[in-house]
Design a protein around this motif. Structure first.
Motif, PDB file in Angstrom:
ATOM      1  N   LEU A  89       0.804  -1.217   0.000  1.00 39.26           N
ATOM      2  CA  LEU A  89       0.000   0.000   0.000  1.00 39.26           C
ATOM      3  C   LEU A  89       0.841   1.274   0.000  1.00 39.26           C
ATOM      4  CD1 LEU A  89      -2.845   1.227   0.065  1.00 39.26           C
ATOM      5  CD2 LEU A  89      -2.710   1.202   2.547  1.00 39.26           C
ATOM      6  N   PRO A  90       1.909   1.359   0.826  1.00 39.44           N
ATOM      7  CA  PRO A  90       2.701   2.597   0.810  1.00 39.44           C
ATOM      8  C   PRO A  90       3.232   2.944  -0.583  1.00 39.44           C
ATOM      9  CG  PRO A  90       3.251   1.325   2.740  1.00 39.44           C
ATOM     10  CD  PRO A  90       2.335   0.476   1.915  1.00 39.44           C
ATOM     11  N   PHE A  91       3.750   1.947  -1.307  1.00 39.21           N
ATOM     12  CA  PHE A  91       4.279   2.251  -2.633  1.00 39.21           C
ATOM     13  C   PHE A  91       3.147   2.631  -3.589  1.00 39.21           C
ATOM     14  CE2 PHE A  91       6.095   1.235  -6.836  1.00 39.21           C
ATOM     15  CZ  PHE A  91       7.149   2.134  -6.786  1.00 39.21           C
ATOM     16  N   ALA A  92       2.011   1.914  -3.482  1.00 36.89           N
ATOM     17  CA  ALA A  92       0.855   2.254  -4.318  1.00 36.89           C
ATOM     18  C   ALA A  92       0.428   3.694  -4.069  1.00 36.89           C
ATOM     19  CB  ALA A  92      -0.301   1.299  -4.019  1.00 36.89           C
ATOM     20  N   ALA A  93       0.425   4.096  -2.791  1.00 38.02           N
ATOM     21  CA  ALA A  93       0.036   5.461  -2.449  1.00 38.02           C
ATOM     22  C   ALA A  93       1.012   6.460  -3.054  1.00 38.02           C
ATOM     23  CB  ALA A  93      -0.020   5.623  -0.931  1.00 38.02           C
ATOM     24  N   ALA A  94       2.311   6.119  -3.018  1.00 35.81           N
ATOM     25  CA  ALA A  94       3.306   7.017  -3.599  1.00 35.81           C
ATOM     26  C   ALA A  94       3.081   7.163  -5.105  1.00 35.81           C
ATOM     27  CB  ALA A  94       4.712   6.485  -3.320  1.00 35.81           C
ATOM     28  N   VAL A  95       2.786   6.035  -5.778  1.00 28.73           N
ATOM     29  CA  VAL A  95       2.527   6.094  -7.222  1.00 28.73           C
ATOM     30  C   VAL A  95       1.274   6.920  -7.495  1.00 28.73           C
ATOM     31  CG1 VAL A  95       2.124   4.749  -9.309  1.00 28.73           C
ATOM     32  CG2 VAL A  95       3.611   3.844  -7.543  1.00 28.73           C
ATOM     33  N   ALA A  96       0.260   6.762  -6.623  1.00 26.69           N
ATOM     34  CA  ALA A  96      -1.005   7.467  -6.840  1.00 26.69           C
ATOM     35  C   ALA A  96      -0.860   8.976  -6.714  1.00 26.69           C
ATOM     36  CB  ALA A  96      -2.063   6.961  -5.867  1.00 26.69           C
TER      37      ALA A  96
END
Lengths: 268, 302
Positions: free
Chosen positions: B272-279
């Motif tokens: 989730l943290p990386f997904a949030a960064a990409v988002a």
């Protein structure tokens, strides 16, 4: 500016082509729901109504329609209340941060769906789980309502702007209190805008898949989710085709309703 | 209504209700506060709060062994995002796809809207508008699915192009751009049509009478006046394309856009943290876009 005859004809031909581009895929889906060939290649090898009978008994599809209707109704109801409230605040008052408020209403629809989806999904997990509320229909409704507010807001705002405040002032002068004025004067005048905005909100919710993916629990399957999960299963293709065809045919209904509503609005 | 005496109104107002009414009548600020309370609670606390929390998550990390989120501040996700060749390519590709779709939509929508608003007989205009808007109510997935069928190997497109010795693009990036253009086209036609309809014919006549040719009138009179409408339409086409991952999954073949990276990191990778960064990438792009478009007054056109 006078357009030459050639230019007019060219524009007409272009528009006709554009409309063909828009409609050919839709007709194809309806036609394919009668395609006897299971792989739906073109041209169809024969026509059949078997898939329609097959689709009508499909329990999964029926349940999904029901879930979508519930989610749409819930989200529309919430959006109607919240959207109307913001529209009144922005249209009838001048206050600090007014522009920010109107921007905030647009934001959930202006930002990509996946952003709204994971933000809300994540927040639900963190905040609601400790309270014992898991992801489910409720969280779907909350997610949908967030981006539906804007449709009601826009419709009500436009209506309030045209209405002015004279009739409401007259009502107050005649002794009605604010509640009575709203019930007997403002609300009836707003009704067409609320119906138009509500219709749009419902359609948005009924069609939504991205926010739904992240806010629905495992047991909650809305119609778009059902279509998406069955899209890549060859043995479900005939049923998916029929459901798709039904949705295309049904899309005429809101257009017809909206047309009647706007007729009513201009007649007043 | 003849007898608008208080007795025609239902029941005798309870005194609490009357006090509340009097308060609301006398204090506009209380009225404003109540009107704003629930919507702001929803939009600021719930929605902005969720967005902010997501932004915060982007600075956390995921333990690769346990899959648990480690809540210590780190720039690592953004560093990976910035230095990763793949992510830069995908981000640029997504912006290019969104821009391409917007340009294509504009190129198709403007002539159509112009014909509908200015050239077609007035009696036909409402029907043309309905014809353009009806597909908006058809489900998004159904439309993408229709194109999956059309673009298939034994689909309509290859059948139609076959005699000409050509083949359709198949599933891939071209198909993605084509389908996204198809999906968002009405969102571009509608605002331009509204803008053109508001533009008085007399201005076009005046421009012609003063000696301007068609192209010059389009450039000097029509374009500046419908520019906010175009900007409003582009807000939809750009934003909707930028975040899309479903269309890519259905007709995009193995191609990926930024939405797919976010989706895959939440689902398969459970990061989730990386997904949030990409988002945050599409969010920043959109905020810049909204800020630019806002100056044109396009937000009032929505």
């Amino acid at each position: 500016m006078t357009l030459s005859r050639g230019a007019r004809l060219a524009l007409r031909a272009f528009t006709a082509l554009g409309l063909a581009f828009v409609y050919v895929p839709l007709f194809l889906v309806v036609l394919n729901s009668f395609n006897a060939d299971r792989s739906f290649g073109w041209p169809p090898s024969g026509l059949t109504t078997a898939w329609w009978a097959h689709a009508l008994d499909n329990e999964g599809a029926r349940q999904a329609v029901l879930t979508s209707l519930k989610a749409g109704a819930g989200a529309t109801a919430v959006a109607l209340v919240l959207g109307t409230m913001v529209a009144f605040a922005v249209q009838r008052f001048r206050f600090f941060g007014r522009d920010t408020v109107s921007l905030l209403v647009v934001l959930p629809i202006a930002l990509p769906g996946i952003v709204t989806g994971i933000a809300l999904g994540n927040a639900f997990q963190v905040v609601l789980k400790p309270l014992g509320i898991g992801l489910g229909l409720f969280t779907v409704i909350v997610g949908h309502a967030t981006f539906c507010i804007v449709t009601i807001y826009n419709n009500v705002l436009a209506r309030l702007r045209r209405m002015g405040t004279a009739v409401e002032e007259a009502s107050a002068d005649l002794g009605a209190d604010p509640f009575q004025t709203f019930r007997y004067v403002t609300f009836p005048l707003l009704r067409p805008a609320l119906l138009a905005g509500g219709l749009l909100a419902f359609a948005l919710s009924f069609d939504e898949i991205i926010v739904t993916t992240f806010t629905a629990g495992p047991g909650v399957t809305t119609l778009p989710i059902w279509i998406f999960t069955n899209l890549f299963r060859p043995n479900q293709a005939p049923v998916v085709n029929v459901v798709a065809a039904v949705l295309i045919v049904l899309s005429v209904v809101p257009v017809w309703l909206a047309q009647r509503l706007s007729g009513e609005a201009t007649a007043h | 209504m003849s007898g608008l005496a208080p007795t025609t109104l239902p029941g005798r107002p309870a005194s609490l209700r009357r006090r509340a009414a009097a308060l609301l009548h006398r204090r506009p600020l209380v009225r404003l506060g109540l009107l704003l309370s629930a919507p702001m609670l929803w939009l600021v606390v719930a929605y902005l709060g969720a967005l902010f929390a997501m932004l915060l998550t982007a600075f956390w990390s995921t333990d690769t062994f346990t899959g648990e989120v480690d809540r210590t501040f780190t720039w690592q996700n953004f560093q990976d995002l910035w230095t990763g060749e793949v992510y830069r390519t995908i981000a640029l590709r997504s912006v290019a796809v969104a821009a391409g779709v917007t340009v294509l939509c504009l190129a198709i929508a403007f002539p159509m809207a112009f014909y509908m608003a200015k050239v077609a007989r007035p009696r036909w205009r409402p029907y043309l508008l309905i014809a353009v808007l009806t597909p908006l109510w058809a489900a998004y997935l159904v439309k993408v699915y229709a194109w999956r069928v059309i673009l298939a190997d034994d689909g309509l497109l290859n059948w139609a192009l076959g005699p000409l010795g050509a083949r359709g693009p198949g599933y891939g990036l071209t198909a993605t751009v084509l389908v996204l253009t198809y999906l968002w086209l009405p969102y571009m036609i509608l605002p331009i049509y509204t803008g053109l309809e508001r533009l008085p014919d007399s201005l076009l006549d005046a421009s012609g009478d003063l000696g301007a040719g068609t192209l010059r009138t389009l450039r000097r009179v029509v374009a500046p006046m419908v520019f906010p409408s175009i900007a409003a339409g582009s807000l939809f086409t750009f934003s909707l394309s930028l975040g899309d991952y479903i269309t890519v999954k259905i007709v995009g073949g193995r191609g990926q856009l930024i939405g797919n990276v976010v989706y895959d990191n939440i689902g398969a990778a459970n990061d989730l943290p990386f997904a949030a960064a990409v988002a945050t990438v599409p969010v920043v792009v959109m905020l810049v876009y909204i800020a630019a478009v806002r100056r044109t007054g396009a937000l009032e056109e929505l």
